[in-house]
Design a protein around this motif. Structure first.
Motif, PDB file in Angstrom:
ATOM      1  N   GLU A  20       2.934   4.789 -14.788  1.00  0.00           N
ATOM      2  CA  GLU A  20       3.538   5.750 -15.714  1.00  0.00           C
ATOM      3  C   GLU A  20       2.508   6.737 -16.259  1.00  0.00           C
ATOM      4  OE1 GLU A  20       5.393   3.243 -18.582  1.00  0.00           O
ATOM      5  OE2 GLU A  20       7.214   2.937 -17.374  1.00  0.00           O
ATOM      6  N   ALA A  21       1.259   6.269 -16.376  1.00  0.00           N
ATOM      7  CA  ALA A  21       0.194   7.150 -16.869  1.00  0.00           C
ATOM      8  C   ALA A  21      -0.342   8.069 -15.772  1.00  0.00           C
ATOM      9  CB  ALA A  21      -0.946   6.323 -17.459  1.00  0.00           C
ATOM     10  N   ASP A  30       3.536  -5.579 -16.091  1.00  0.00           N
ATOM     11  CA  ASP A  30       3.576  -4.580 -17.169  1.00  0.00           C
ATOM     12  C   ASP A  30       2.348  -3.673 -17.115  1.00  0.00           C
ATOM     13  OD1 ASP A  30       5.932  -5.677 -18.043  1.00  0.00           O
ATOM     14  OD2 ASP A  30       5.023  -6.845 -19.676  1.00  0.00           O
ATOM     15  N   ALA A  31       1.175  -4.262 -16.803  1.00  0.00           N
ATOM     16  CA  ALA A  31      -0.049  -3.462 -16.719  1.00  0.00           C
ATOM     17  C   ALA A  31       0.036  -2.476 -15.551  1.00  0.00           C
ATOM     18  CB  ALA A  31      -1.260  -4.375 -16.556  1.00  0.00           C
ATOM     19  N   THR A  68       2.867 -10.099 -17.384  1.00  0.00           N
ATOM     20  CA  THR A  68       1.841  -9.269 -18.036  1.00  0.00           C
ATOM     21  C   THR A  68       1.170  -8.345 -17.033  1.00  0.00           C
ATOM     22  OG1 THR A  68       1.436 -10.965 -19.723  1.00  0.00           O
ATOM     23  CG2 THR A  68      -0.315  -9.348 -19.360  1.00  0.00           C
ATOM     24  N   THR A  93       2.776  -1.255 -14.270  1.00  0.00           N
ATOM     25  CA  THR A  93       3.778  -0.256 -14.637  1.00  0.00           C
ATOM     26  C   THR A  93       3.169   0.818 -15.529  1.00  0.00           C
ATOM     27  OG1 THR A  93       5.546  -1.892 -14.477  1.00  0.00           O
ATOM     28  CG2 THR A  93       6.028   0.101 -15.735  1.00  0.00           C
ATOM     29  N   SER A  94       2.363   0.385 -16.492  1.00  0.00           N
ATOM     30  CA  SER A  94       1.750   1.350 -17.407  1.00  0.00           C
ATOM     31  C   SER A  94       0.760   2.260 -16.675  1.00  0.00           C
ATOM     32  CB  SER A  94       1.055   0.631 -18.564  1.00  0.00           C
ATOM     33  OG  SER A  94      -0.059  -0.128 -18.111  1.00  0.00           O
ATOM     34  N   LEU A  95       0.049   1.709 -15.683  1.00  0.00           N
ATOM     35  CA  LEU A  95      -0.885   2.526 -14.890  1.00  0.00           C
ATOM     36  C   LEU A  95      -0.138   3.563 -14.069  1.00  0.00           C
ATOM     37  CD1 LEU A  95      -3.363  -0.259 -13.688  1.00  0.00           C
ATOM     38  CD2 LEU A  95      -3.928   1.666 -15.195  1.00  0.00           C
ATOM     39  N   ARG A 123      -6.980  -2.605 -17.953  1.00  0.00           N
ATOM     40  CA  ARG A 123      -5.692  -2.599 -18.650  1.00  0.00           C
ATOM     41  C   ARG A 123      -5.331  -4.008 -19.134  1.00  0.00           C
ATOM     42  NH1 ARG A 123      -1.937   1.650 -19.217  1.00  0.00           N
ATOM     43  NH2 ARG A 123      -3.749   2.782 -18.465  1.00  0.00           N
TER      44      ARG A 123
END
Length: 554
Positions: free
Chosen positions: A19-20, A12-13, A9, A15-17, A72
């Motif tokens: 990618e953003a 994933d958080a 988890t 990764t999203s940061l 996140r």
């Protein structure tokens, strides 16, 4: 939610940061994030220092990085909250529902819970005990029997293809002394000064005479050969039976003598010559072990043409590697500590990697204490306490658990009165009693019509602190098994079981698991029963890794 699931988890958080475009990580998002249980339970269910590790790399203050990650994570499924502490630690609390969802997963996995494929595809040769076939297994060997067999089970649990191997030292002077001791007993003479004593020598000598009545009256050379061949075979059979009764069976029984008779020693020397690792000097053949950290080169063939002891080691190691083993683990007693450097040098001389292709584990002494006094005398073996002595005193389960419970690096002082007792002070009784109590709850649930059903299981009902603590302990089990395997430390499993048993007892003290009187079963009863079933499975699995029984009743 297990630590591994929470780690995913967090990844994933991150990764999203990335990618953003919120953060930049030059080395990319890590493949693994370490998640640990905080020492103070008020700090949360889990903690991680990932912000401290990545903050500066991202060009940010660690606390600032931690805040972005906490925000996140706050939106992630299964995470109740993520709070910043100190210079950038993250303390994370897990939703009761996400945490409780582990219980039916454990029940469904059954004996497979805690296993992994960490060592999948690796062939491991595990050599342990390897006592001389000149007497019963003494207490030091018994420790290796318990620890070695447990380690084999643990390595298998992470996917390794494990072969348990027993190396019989049936070549050399100790066998001659053994044969002379048997012959002396058969002739009614005193044991040789350098020989072996004890009731077992008399018993074996009499067994040989029953089969060969004339053996004691034969000329010395012929008589010695008879007692050597028959006596070693009888002792060998007794050792194998003793180990089997102790729950330890080997896949391979390898005889040292075979190495010398099969030409394996010559093959090993030839291989090392091809590698440029052998040389001649002073009429002897030497191995260049000093090239690889040994304090001196070692004689392999003495000037009189006789093989030195290390010659058998060379042949045996090469034989194992030629049989396809990726890792060769050898367990030895404390008196072999000086042996390690030359063995590692030997491994390197063959072109292999020390501590990868060859590992040597050194164990310390075991002292037995009864009635507050050291116990030194054996019923059968005279001055050496044997496997049978220990089992007679405290039983197989207590013996195995007690010997596997401590780090190999530590000397053990076993209080036999404690380990024979049926009280919570006895660690094996404490863990086995927890399993029996869990089993009793499940039996009673059947009588009351309370069933374990994943379809109606509501994990969000498990909100009591003790329920959460028990679930987190169950979640730790796979990591404990993997760590015990990687560090070659079976005692980690035993200590984990004791902690989990304690967590269960604390849960049971406050949780109303089954309906009382005319009370109708509720979803809470069923949820707690699922937790009971999961706990029972984990304790049974852990005891199985130690080769200790999980009793249904006590």
């Amino acid at each position: 939610m297990t630590p591994e699931q929470l780690s995913t988890t967090i990844i994933d958080a991150l990764t999203s940061l990335v990618e953003a475009g919120t953060i930049t990580l030059p080395d990319g998002v890590p493949a693994e994030v370490v998640v640990e249980r905080p020492k103070v339970k008020e700090h949360g269910d889990y903690a991680t220092n990932i912000a401290l590790q990545l903050g500066k790399k991202a060009g940010m203050n660690p606390r600032e990085f931690a805040q972005l990650l906490a925000d996140r994570l706050g939106d992630a499924d299964g995470v109740a909250s993520a709070e910043i502490a100190g210079p950038g630690f993250l303390n994370i609390r897990v939703d009761a529902g996400a945490q409780g969802a582990l219980a039916p997963q454990i029940v469904a996995a059954g004996t497979a819970y805690g296993t992994s494929d960490l060592y999948a595809g690796q062939k491991v040769n595990l050599e342990f005990v390897s006592a001389n076939p000149t007497g019963p297994i003494h207490i030091g060997g018994v420790r290796w029997a318990a620890v070695g067999d447990s380690l084999g089970r643990i390595l298998s649990a992470i996917g390794a293809d494990v072969t348990r191997e027993y190396y019989f030292n049936d070549h050399g002077v100790q066998i001659d002394r053994f044969a002379r001791s048997l012959l002396a007993d058969a002739r009614g003479e005193d044991a040789p000064e350098d020989g072996y004593g004890g009731q077992y020598i008399h018993d074996i000598a009499q067994t040989v005479l029953a089969k060969h009545p004339e053996a004691a009256t034969l000329p010395d050379a012929e008589a010695l050969e008879t007692f050597r061949a028959e006596g070693v075979d009888l002792m060998f059979s007794e050792i194998k039976q003793s180990l089997h009764d102790f729950g330890v069976d080997f896949d391979v029984y390898f005889h040292e003598n075979d190495l010398h008779e099969s030409g394996a020693v010559d093959r090993a020397i030839s291989r090392l010559r091809e590698l440029g690792m052998m040389y001649e000097e002073d009429g002897a053949t030497w191995l260049r072990t000093s090239n690889f950290g040994d304090d001196k080169d070692r004689v392999v063939i003495k000037s009189d043409g006789e093989p030195a002891y290390i010659s058998g080691d060379l042949a045996y190691y090469l034989d194992k590697r030629e049989r396809g083993f990726d890792r060769c683990l050898i367990m030895l007693g404390a008196d072999h500590h000086g042996y390690v450097s030359r063995m590692m040098a030997m491994c390197a001389a063959f072109g292999d990697t020390p501590k990868v292709n060859l590992e040597i584990l050194i164990g310390q002494m075991v002292n037995l204490v009864k009635d507050g006094e050291p116990l030194r005398m054996s019923k059968r073996a005279g001055t050496v306490i044997t496997l049978e002595d220990l089992v007679d005193l405290i039983g197989v389960d207590a013996s195995r658990y007690a010997l596997a419970r401590y780090s190999m690096d530590s000397t053990i002082d076993l209080d036999l009165d404690l380990w024979a007792s049926q009280t919570s002070d006895n660690p094996v009784f404490y863990v086995q009693y927890a399993h029996a109590r869990l089993s009793s709850i499940i039996r009673n649930a059947v009588d009351l019509g309370v069933t374990i059903d994943e379809a109606t299981f509501d994990p969000s009902l498990l909100v009591v602190d003790q329920e959460g603590a028990l679930l987190r302990s169950l979640a730790d089990y796979p990591k404990v098994v993997a760590r015990a395997a990687e560090l070659r430390e079976p005692h980690r499993v035993a200590r984990y079981l004791e902690d989990t048993a304690a967590a269960f007892h604390k849960f049971y003290d406050v949780a109303h698991v089954l309906p009382k009187g005319d009370e109708e079963p509720t979803d809470l009863h069923r949820a707690r029963l699922m937790l009971v079933a999961a706990t029972r499975q984990v304790i049974a699995n852990g005891l199985g890794l130690l080769g200790v029984t999980a009793p249904e009743r006590m």
